[in-house]
Design an enzyme around this catalytic site. Structure first.
Site, mmCIF file in Angstrom:
data_model
loop_
_atom_site.group_PDB
_atom_site.id
_atom_site.type_symbol
_atom_site.label_atom_id
_atom_site.label_comp_id
_atom_site.label_asym_id
_atom_site.label_seq_id
_atom_site.Cartn_x
_atom_site.Cartn_y
_atom_site.Cartn_z
ATOM 1 N N CYS A 27 0.767 -0.660 -0.029
ATOM 2 C CA CYS A 27 -0.269 -0.278 0.400
ATOM 3 C C CYS A 27 1.094 1.192 -0.213
ATOM 4 O O CYS A 27 1.696 1.264 0.721
ATOM 5 C CB CYS A 27 -0.903 0.166 1.348
ATOM 6 S SG CYS A 27 -1.850 1.372 1.714
ATOM 7 N N CYS A 318 36.711 -7.835 -7.192
ATOM 8 C CA CYS A 318 37.834 -8.574 -7.002
ATOM 9 C C CYS A 318 38.724 -6.891 -7.577
ATOM 10 O O CYS A 318 38.757 -6.415 -8.222
ATOM 11 C CB CYS A 318 38.061 -9.314 -8.781
ATOM 12 S SG CYS A 318 40.020 -9.947 -8.961
#
Length: 347
Positions: A27, A318
């Site tokens: 809602c 990485c």
């Protein structure tokens, strides 16, 4: 789909850059206030998106027959608040494990979703969802949808700022829905302060001066996007406990707790230490794309993100050692990073 971009809004002679985030959290009367008062949020609009009809009305969407979800369009200044911070507020405002609605509102129109406007937003949304799933906060699977944004239709005026126009009905609706009690029991009574905290104060640093102090390798990595040589960098095999910070700004980025040996010759992590300090950016062309990892405050190039890491996230950050400085656990208090010391205390 258009790439990630900023749009200019003119206000009384000034120009403000903004980006748009779209969330569905049940809602929208209940959901809207969580974003309204955040520093850096320029506007929050209620509306409908994700469906198959044009210009739907509230009554049509409420019937569940249009395919639209009650949603919010959040316009924000990315230099003041990050998309990652908005995602945190989103997850702290919903139950992501229910597929048939939210709290006392049931039906497909109340399903939860993140609608991304760019590849960067898509990557950030998926990373935040995966991190939430791996956190163990919920016993059930995360079912919140992550999908490309489509046409957003503004809701009727009476549904904009409902919580301001109908304060009593809003408070009654919020209480009866059970949303706040669920969120408090899940995240704690201070969950609003934690999730809706204004963008963390950035460390004061003079970037120009800090860049002068870098080595040639550190400069080429952080400023030119170069990668250092694998297995010949400072931290690829570092076994000490502590945290890794940005070499330019000092912002905290990664923890040894999340470091693992990927066999690549570069430091690898399953997740950031503080997601607010890490930004993901899609790079490359049609045939070759990558997801860059950059620091938020300094905008340093750090490395790349891959989806071949171990559990719990399945991610591999990485990272280049030359973009980092390491703070051992016994130096955290001394160096001003005492907030991160608790994770290294023996259980």
């Amino acid at each position: 789909m258009e790439g990630h971009k900023s749009v200019n809004i003119a206000h009384a002679g000034s120009v403000t850059n903004y980006e748009t985030a779209v969330f569905a959290g049940g809602c929208f009367w209940q959901f809207e206030p969580y974003f309204e008062d955040l520093t850096g949020v320029l506007s929050v609009s209620t509306g409908y998106t994700g469906g198959h009809t044009e210009n739907p009305t509230y009554n049509e969407v409420s019937s569940g027959g249009t395919g639209h979800l009650e949603s919010l369009e959040v316009r924000f200044n990315p230099s003041q608040i990050s998309y990652e911070k908005l995602l945190q507020v989103f997850w702290h405002s919903i139950d992501p494990t229910t597929a048939d609605g939210q709290f006392d509102n049931r039906g497909p129109q109340y399903h939860t979703a993140v609608f991304y406007n760019s590849k960067e937003q898509e990557a950030a949304a998926e990373a935040s969802r995966d991190a939430l799933a791996a956190s163990g906060k919920f016993d059930k699977p995360i079912v919140t949808e992550i999908a490309a944004a489509t046409e957003f239709y503004m809701a009727e005026e009476e549904h904009q700022d409902y919580y301001k126009k109908n304060k009593f009905l809003y408070k009654l609706n919020q209480y009866m829905s059970g949303r706040d009690s669920f969120l408090n029991s899940t995240w704690g009574s201070n969950r609003k302060e934690e999730a809706a905290n204004q963008e963390a104060s950035r460390k004061d640093f003079n970037k120009a001066e800090r860049l002068k102090a870098l080595t040639t390798l550190q400069y080429n990595v952080t400023q030119n996007g170069a990668d250092e040589r694998p297995f010949e960098n400072e931290y690829w095999d570092n076994q000490q406990e502590g945290i890794y910070i940005d070499i330019v700004s000092g912002e905290p980025l990664f923890s040894s707790k999340d470091k693992f040996d990927a066999g690549t010759g570069w430091p690898s992590f399953t997740q950031p230490l503080d997601k607010d300090h890490v930004v993901l950016k899609e790079k490359g062309g049609f045939f070759s794309k990558s997801t860059q990892v950059r620091s938020r405050d300094a905008d340093s190039f750090l490395g790349d993100l891959f989806h071949d890491g171990p559990e719990p996230t399945g991610l591999r950050y990485c990272i280049n050692s030359a973009a980092l400085a390491f703070i051992p656990k016994d130096k955290l208090e001394e160096k001003g990073y005492g907030d991160y010391a608790a994770q290294f205390k023996e259980q």
